[in-house]
Design a protein around this motif. Sequence first.
Motif, PDB file in Angstrom:
ATOM      1  N   ILE A  56      -3.701  -2.853   1.587  1.00 42.51           N
ATOM      2  CA  ILE A  56      -3.241  -3.766   2.634  1.00 42.51           C
ATOM      3  C   ILE A  56      -4.377  -4.743   2.900  1.00 42.51           C
ATOM      4  O   ILE A  56      -5.495  -4.340   3.229  1.00 42.51           O
ATOM      5  CB  ILE A  56      -2.844  -3.004   3.912  1.00 42.51           C
ATOM      6  CG1 ILE A  56      -1.621  -2.122   3.604  1.00 42.51           C
ATOM      7  CG2 ILE A  56      -2.540  -3.988   5.046  1.00 42.51           C
ATOM      8  CD1 ILE A  56      -1.187  -1.232   4.734  1.00 42.51           C
ATOM      9  N   ILE A  57      -4.079  -6.017   2.711  1.00 38.24           N
ATOM     10  CA  ILE A  57      -5.072  -7.084   2.904  1.00 38.24           C
ATOM     11  C   ILE A  57      -4.457  -8.110   3.844  1.00 38.24           C
ATOM     12  O   ILE A  57      -3.373  -8.624   3.577  1.00 38.24           O
ATOM     13  CB  ILE A  57      -5.480  -7.727   1.567  1.00 38.24           C
ATOM     14  CG1 ILE A  57      -6.141  -6.669   0.660  1.00 38.24           C
ATOM     15  CG2 ILE A  57      -6.414  -8.920   1.800  1.00 38.24           C
ATOM     16  CD1 ILE A  57      -6.506  -7.151  -0.717  1.00 38.24           C
ATOM     17  N   GLU A  58      -5.145  -8.364   4.941  1.00 37.04           N
ATOM     18  CA  GLU A  58      -4.669  -9.302   5.965  1.00 37.04           C
ATOM     19  C   GLU A  58      -3.235  -8.984   6.397  1.00 37.04           C
ATOM     20  O   GLU A  58      -2.401  -9.870   6.568  1.00 37.04           O
ATOM     21  CB  GLU A  58      -4.799 -10.741   5.475  1.00 37.04           C
ATOM     22  CG  GLU A  58      -6.238 -11.171   5.238  1.00 37.04           C
ATOM     23  CD  GLU A  58      -6.385 -12.614   4.825  1.00 37.04           C
ATOM     24  OE1 GLU A  58      -5.572 -13.459   5.251  1.00 37.04           O
ATOM     25  OE2 GLU A  58      -7.332 -12.894   4.067  1.00 37.04           O
ATOM     26  N   GLY A  59      -2.954  -7.685   6.518  1.00 33.17           N
ATOM     27  CA  GLY A  59      -1.646  -7.247   6.994  1.00 33.17           C
ATOM     28  C   GLY A  59      -0.540  -7.276   5.951  1.00 33.17           C
ATOM     29  O   GLY A  59       0.616  -7.001   6.277  1.00 33.17           O
ATOM     30  N   GLU A  60      -0.862  -7.589   4.710  1.00 34.58           N
ATOM     31  CA  GLU A  60       0.157  -7.652   3.657  1.00 34.58           C
ATOM     32  C   GLU A  60      -0.047  -6.503   2.678  1.00 34.58           C
ATOM     33  O   GLU A  60      -1.162  -6.244   2.227  1.00 34.58           O
ATOM     34  CB  GLU A  60       0.114  -9.009   2.955  1.00 34.58           C
ATOM     35  CG  GLU A  60       0.366 -10.128   3.950  1.00 34.58           C
ATOM     36  CD  GLU A  60       0.844 -11.409   3.344  1.00 34.58           C
ATOM     37  OE1 GLU A  60       1.573 -11.374   2.336  1.00 34.58           O
ATOM     38  OE2 GLU A  60       0.497 -12.461   3.894  1.00 34.58           O
ATOM     39  N   GLU A  61       1.058  -5.811   2.375  1.00 39.02           N
ATOM     40  CA  GLU A  61       1.019  -4.642   1.509  1.00 39.02           C
ATOM     41  C   GLU A  61       1.140  -5.073   0.046  1.00 39.02           C
ATOM     42  O   GLU A  61       2.207  -5.494  -0.414  1.00 39.02           O
ATOM     43  CB  GLU A  61       2.176  -3.707   1.881  1.00 39.02           C
ATOM     44  CG  GLU A  61       2.135  -2.384   1.183  1.00 39.02           C
ATOM     45  CD  GLU A  61       3.280  -1.487   1.588  1.00 39.02           C
ATOM     46  OE1 GLU A  61       3.458  -0.454   0.911  1.00 39.02           O
ATOM     47  OE2 GLU A  61       4.015  -1.799   2.552  1.00 39.02           O
ATOM     48  N   LEU A  62       0.022  -4.950  -0.682  1.00 43.73           N
ATOM     49  CA  LEU A  62      -0.050  -5.417  -2.066  1.00 43.73           C
ATOM     50  C   LEU A  62      -0.108  -4.239  -3.028  1.00 43.73           C
ATOM     51  O   LEU A  62      -0.576  -3.154  -2.689  1.00 43.73           O
ATOM     52  CB  LEU A  62      -1.269  -6.312  -2.243  1.00 43.73           C
ATOM     53  CG  LEU A  62      -1.355  -7.472  -1.262  1.00 43.73           C
ATOM     54  CD1 LEU A  62      -2.644  -8.231  -1.443  1.00 43.73           C
ATOM     55  CD2 LEU A  62      -0.157  -8.391  -1.388  1.00 43.73           C
ATOM     56  N   TYR A  63       0.331  -4.511  -4.239  1.00 40.85           N
ATOM     57  CA  TYR A  63       0.488  -3.467  -5.247  1.00 40.85           C
ATOM     58  C   TYR A  63       0.236  -4.090  -6.608  1.00 40.85           C
ATOM     59  O   TYR A  63       0.709  -5.194  -6.888  1.00 40.85           O
ATOM     60  CB  TYR A  63       1.927  -2.956  -5.125  1.00 40.85           C
ATOM     61  CG  TYR A  63       2.431  -2.021  -6.168  1.00 40.85           C
ATOM     62  CD1 TYR A  63       2.324  -0.650  -6.008  1.00 40.85           C
ATOM     63  CD2 TYR A  63       3.087  -2.500  -7.304  1.00 40.85           C
ATOM     64  CE1 TYR A  63       2.848   0.228  -6.947  1.00 40.85           C
ATOM     65  CE2 TYR A  63       3.607  -1.635  -8.241  1.00 40.85           C
ATOM     66  CZ  TYR A  63       3.482  -0.270  -8.057  1.00 40.85           C
ATOM     67  OH  TYR A  63       3.993   0.595  -8.976  1.00 40.85           O
ATOM     68  N   ILE A  64      -0.517  -3.388  -7.437  1.00 37.69           N
ATOM     69  CA  ILE A  64      -0.705  -3.830  -8.819  1.00 37.69           C
ATOM     70  C   ILE A  64      -0.455  -2.636  -9.726  1.00 37.69           C
ATOM     71  O   ILE A  64      -0.870  -1.521  -9.417  1.00 37.69           O
ATOM     72  CB  ILE A  64      -2.100  -4.457  -9.047  1.00 37.69           C
ATOM     73  CG1 ILE A  64      -2.163  -5.146 -10.395  1.00 37.69           C
ATOM     74  CG2 ILE A  64      -3.204  -3.450  -8.866  1.00 37.69           C
ATOM     75  CD1 ILE A  64      -3.345  -6.073 -10.555  1.00 37.69           C
ATOM     76  N   ARG A  65       0.275  -2.891 -10.792  1.00 36.08           N
ATOM     77  CA  ARG A  65       0.674  -1.811 -11.700  1.00 36.08           C
ATOM     78  C   ARG A  65       0.434  -2.221 -13.142  1.00 36.08           C
ATOM     79  O   ARG A  65       0.689  -3.364 -13.526  1.00 36.08           O
ATOM     80  CB  ARG A  65       2.159  -1.501 -11.503  1.00 36.08           C
ATOM     81  CG  ARG A  65       2.675  -0.438 -12.441  1.00 36.08           C
ATOM     82  CD  ARG A  65       4.126  -0.072 -12.158  1.00 36.08           C
ATOM     83  NE  ARG A  65       4.565   1.002 -13.000  1.00 36.08           N
ATOM     84  CZ  ARG A  65       4.295   2.293 -12.799  1.00 36.08           C
ATOM     85  NH1 ARG A  65       3.573   2.648 -11.760  1.00 36.08           N
ATOM     86  NH2 ARG A  65       4.742   3.212 -13.616  1.00 36.08           N
ATOM     87  N   ARG A  66      -0.033  -1.277 -13.927  1.00 33.25           N
ATOM     88  CA  ARG A  66      -0.122  -1.465 -15.369  1.00 33.25           C
ATOM     89  C   ARG A  66       1.305  -1.412 -15.894  1.00 33.25           C
ATOM     90  O   ARG A  66       2.051  -0.465 -15.610  1.00 33.25           O
ATOM     91  CB  ARG A  66      -0.980  -0.360 -15.991  1.00 33.25           C
ATOM     92  CG  ARG A  66      -1.250  -0.557 -17.456  1.00 33.25           C
ATOM     93  CD  ARG A  66      -2.218  -1.696 -17.677  1.00 33.25           C
ATOM     94  NE  ARG A  66      -2.590  -1.754 -19.089  1.00 33.25           N
ATOM     95  CZ  ARG A  66      -2.710  -2.884 -19.758  1.00 33.25           C
ATOM     96  NH1 ARG A  66      -2.508  -4.050 -19.153  1.00 33.25           N
ATOM     97  NH2 ARG A  66      -3.059  -2.876 -21.012  1.00 33.25           N
ATOM     98  N   THR A  67       1.737  -2.430 -16.626  1.00 25.79           N
ATOM     99  CA  THR A  67       3.122  -2.579 -17.058  1.00 25.79           C
ATOM    100  C   THR A  67       3.186  -2.600 -18.575  1.00 25.79           C
ATOM    101  O   THR A  67       2.450  -3.356 -19.211  1.00 25.79           O
ATOM    102  CB  THR A  67       3.713  -3.880 -16.468  1.00 25.79           C
ATOM    103  OG1 THR A  67       3.532  -3.870 -15.057  1.00 25.79           O
ATOM    104  CG2 THR A  67       5.184  -4.008 -16.778  1.00 25.79           C
TER     105      THR A  67
END
Length: 155
Positions: A91-102
């Motif tokens: 969570i950065i600046e109130g935003e829920e972020l996600y990164i995935r190996r695809t």
Amino acid sequence: MNQVGLVDLNYCDIIIEIVPPKKDMLGIAIKQSLIIFREETYSIKRDVYLKEQLEIPFSALAWAIDTIENGFGKKPNEGGLPRDVLHAEKIIEGEELYIRRTMNCGGLNQQGYTLKNFSRHSYIDIDEYQSVQLPDYLLFDEGLLKKLKSLINTP
């Protein structure tokens, strides 16, 4: 979160034409302290370009780059993520972020990363979240990762 509206590709700081088999354009812009990944993907079925974008806080770009390079790019004994971990969240600046190996990133058997913002809805489908796929060849061979790093270092 308030969405900023689709950014015109002509106003992007970086524009990349993605080569066939997909007829795609990717633009990257900085607007309202956000980094915006703007995509146009050609739909053969509809015979139109679908317009989508991912908006993340500018400060999240450093996290995404670090996660790609050090989290996924290093072995666990070098400080990387465990081998069985295929995603990272923050969570950065109130935003829920996600990164995935695809594994099928933009094409069959093409590896890369999917970056998502669970705090902002898709412009195409309100039931989906904003996301962008960044294939390895684009990040590493075509120099996109280096260009993204240069955005961080720009005053």
